[in-house]
Enzyme design. Structure first.
Site, PDB file in Angstrom:
ATOM      1  N   ASP A  93      -7.059   8.314  16.110  1.00  0.00           N
ATOM      2  CA  ASP A  93      -7.775   7.725  17.244  1.00  0.00           C
ATOM      3  C   ASP A  93      -7.065   8.132  18.525  1.00  0.00           C
ATOM      4  OD1 ASP A  93      -5.650   5.973  17.699  1.00  0.00           O
ATOM      5  OD2 ASP A  93      -6.787   4.147  17.296  1.00  0.00           O
ATOM      6  N   ASP A 258      -6.747  -1.543  10.407  1.00  0.00           N
ATOM      7  CA  ASP A 258      -5.410  -0.993  10.551  1.00  0.00           C
ATOM      8  C   ASP A 258      -4.494  -2.009  11.218  1.00  0.00           C
ATOM      9  OD1 ASP A 258      -4.858  -0.150  13.594  1.00  0.00           O
ATOM     10  OD2 ASP A 258      -6.962   0.223  13.138  1.00  0.00           O
ATOM     11  N   CYS A 365      12.573  -9.686  -6.181  1.00  0.00           N
ATOM     12  CA  CYS A 365      11.504  -8.822  -5.672  1.00  0.00           C
ATOM     13  C   CYS A 365      11.467  -7.526  -6.492  1.00  0.00           C
ATOM     14  CB  CYS A 365      11.731  -8.502  -4.203  1.00  0.00           C
ATOM     15  SG  CYS A 365      10.454  -7.418  -3.524  1.00  0.00           S
ATOM     16  N   CYS A 367      10.126  -4.708  -5.510  1.00  0.00           N
ATOM     17  CA  CYS A 367       9.967  -3.493  -4.709  1.00  0.00           C
ATOM     18  C   CYS A 367      11.241  -2.648  -4.757  1.00  0.00           C
ATOM     19  CB  CYS A 367       9.549  -3.814  -3.269  1.00  0.00           C
ATOM     20  SG  CYS A 367      10.887  -3.992  -2.080  1.00  0.00           S
ATOM     21  N   CYS A 370      14.293  -3.662  -2.252  1.00  0.00           N
ATOM     22  CA  CYS A 370      15.163  -4.775  -2.660  1.00  0.00           C
ATOM     23  C   CYS A 370      15.997  -4.381  -3.869  1.00  0.00           C
ATOM     24  CB  CYS A 370      14.337  -6.023  -2.960  1.00  0.00           C
ATOM     25  SG  CYS A 370      13.565  -6.719  -1.492  1.00  0.00           S
ATOM     26  N   HIS A 392       9.533  -3.375   2.888  1.00  0.00           N
ATOM     27  CA  HIS A 392       9.369  -4.419   1.868  1.00  0.00           C
ATOM     28  C   HIS A 392       8.173  -5.311   2.231  1.00  0.00           C
ATOM     29  CE1 HIS A 392      10.390  -8.309  -0.169  1.00  0.00           C
ATOM     30  NE2 HIS A 392      10.045  -8.798   1.009  1.00  0.00           N
TER      31      HIS A 392
HETATM   32 ZN   LIG Z   1      11.376  -6.195  -1.778  1.00  0.00          ZN
END
Ligand SMILES: [Zn+2]
Length: 410
Positions: A93, A258, A365, A367, A370, A392
């Site tokens: 954009d 977004d 967590c 992810c 972490c 995260h």
């Molecule tokens: Zn995490």
């Protein structure tokens, strides 16, 4: 409902040394750094967005988040290669917010189409001009709510550009999907603008100007627009940061929105900056003693010695890590943290710190961040920690969105 992440050069050094607080030796900005999509196995977003205004390509700006060299490389290599991202759409954009003060946008339609084509965007937005005023009372004009010439001019510019934009895209056989931008000041004018875009041939429209509005106002607009256009027309929401309220919008069949919000909150939100599914925690502040203005003032006025400040800083970091390893109690760690922060700050969110320490969410967590850096993610300190926490948060946000959409069977 696809989550499109707006790039603002947010990456981390994968080899950052947290003990020494040092970048990896062979680091080259951006090239050896990692974007969120390069850090996780499960995607942290469905697509990306790059605003023209963050480039420093001399057309409008000579300084942006991208350097001049990076801007050149972005155009030469194309968005996908530059961002090392090929798993989803890349929207382009113009970045209307950045030139909102100008009388008209600094980009012309022909050049903009060429730019989008050159960079290989999959979706490209017409050049719009922000209207900041919004109120439903503009729909029944009275003395307090008169549509000004400036508002009208911005509305006309946005639609005029959209018309040119889709015509030129067709002439040049552009491969991107054009998105027509909506800018207006009330539910009714939003509807009118949307209908005009559909008449021009747009199959995808993007509603702008939502950033400063509250969630009720956003819903009012989206409900109005959805009602005014055919069902098959796709809707994108620009800068839509109402993360916690997303469930309210599923029913309007939003194709995409977004936001950078989950990432930005990691370092701009002083309270809710470390996400978990249950709770948004407060990361513990241990800023560098050389980089904290209030501390530097105390040191230069002789109230505090630099050595002492550095010692307290180090003890604070060590205490958090020792607590994480189970060597000291939560209260012991907390007292070190507070002693250091008290040197430069009066109000310390002690209860919030107690809570984040107690939860140790970085240990559960799933992810990669972490799992990789552990407790460092929950320390509010320099960009490599704060951005990692932002990554995260993106990952958490994406999981919440997945769950929401699964629940709605969409
Ligand atoms: Zn995490």
């Amino acid at each position: 409902m696809k989550f499109i992440f707006a790039d603002s050069q947010d990456f981390v050094d994968p080899g950052y040394d947290f003990e020494k607080d040092a970048y990896s030796k062979d680091r080259v900005l951006q090239r050896t750094d990692r974007y969120p999509h390069e850090m996780f196995e499960k995607k942290p977003y469905d697509g990306m967005l790059v605003s023209r205004a963050i480039l420093a390509d001399g057309v409008y700006k000579t300084a942006g988040a991208y350097s001049i060299m990076q801007s050149q490389r972005f155009k030469r290599e194309g968005a996908s290669r530059f961002l090392r991202y090929s798993n989803g759409p890349i929207f382009g954009d113009s970045g209307a917010f950045s030139y909102a003060k100008l009388e008209k946008p600094p980009y012309n339609n022909e050049e903009m189409v060429e730019y989008y084509m050159q960079c290989g965007f999959t979706h490209a937005v017409s050049v719009d001009h922000i209207i900041f005023e919004y109120d439903p009372r503009f729909d029944n004009e009275n003395d307090d709510f008169v549509v000004s010439d400036d508002m009208k001019s911005r509305y006309d510019i946005t639609l005029h550009n959209a018309k040119e934009f889709i015509r030129i895209s067709k002439d040049k056989e552009a491969l991107f999907e054009p998105i027509g931008a909506v800018q207006a000041w009330s539910p009714k004018s939003m509807q009118e603008a949307s209908k005009s875009l559909v008449e021009m041939g747009y199959k995808y429209i993007g509603i702008g100007g939502l950033v400063p509005l509250d969630v009720d106002q956003c819903e009012e607009i989206i409900a109005a627009v959805r009602k005014a256009i055919p069902k098959e027309i796709k809707i994108h929401l620009f800068g839509f940061a109402k993360a916690k309220q997303l469930h309210r919008f599923v029913k309007y069949d939003i194709t995409s929105f977004d936001s950078t919000s989950p990432l930005i909150r990691a370092f701009k939100d002083s309270k809710f900056n470390y996400y978990s599914p249950k709770e948004h925690y407060t990361a513990i502040r241990v800023p560098s003693s050389d980089g904290t203005a209030a501390l530097k003032r105390k040191i230069s006025s002789g109230l505090l010695s630099q050595e002492y400040a550095q010692k307290m800083e180090k003890e604070s970091l060590n205490a958090i890590r020792s607590y994480d390893r189970g060597e000291i109690s939560r209260e012991e760690a907390l007292s070190k943290v507070i002693s250091y922060e008290k040197l430069f700050k009066d109000k310390i969110p002690e209860e919030r710190y107690r809570q984040v320490l107690e939860a140790k969410y970085w240990k559960t967590c799933q992810c990669e961040i972490c799992k990789d850096v552990g407790v460092e993610v929950a320390i509010f300190r320099n960009s490599n920690r704060n951005r990692r926490r932002g990554f995260h948060n993106l990952w958490q946000f994406m999981r919440e969105l997945d769950e929401l959409l699964e629940g709605q069977n969409k």
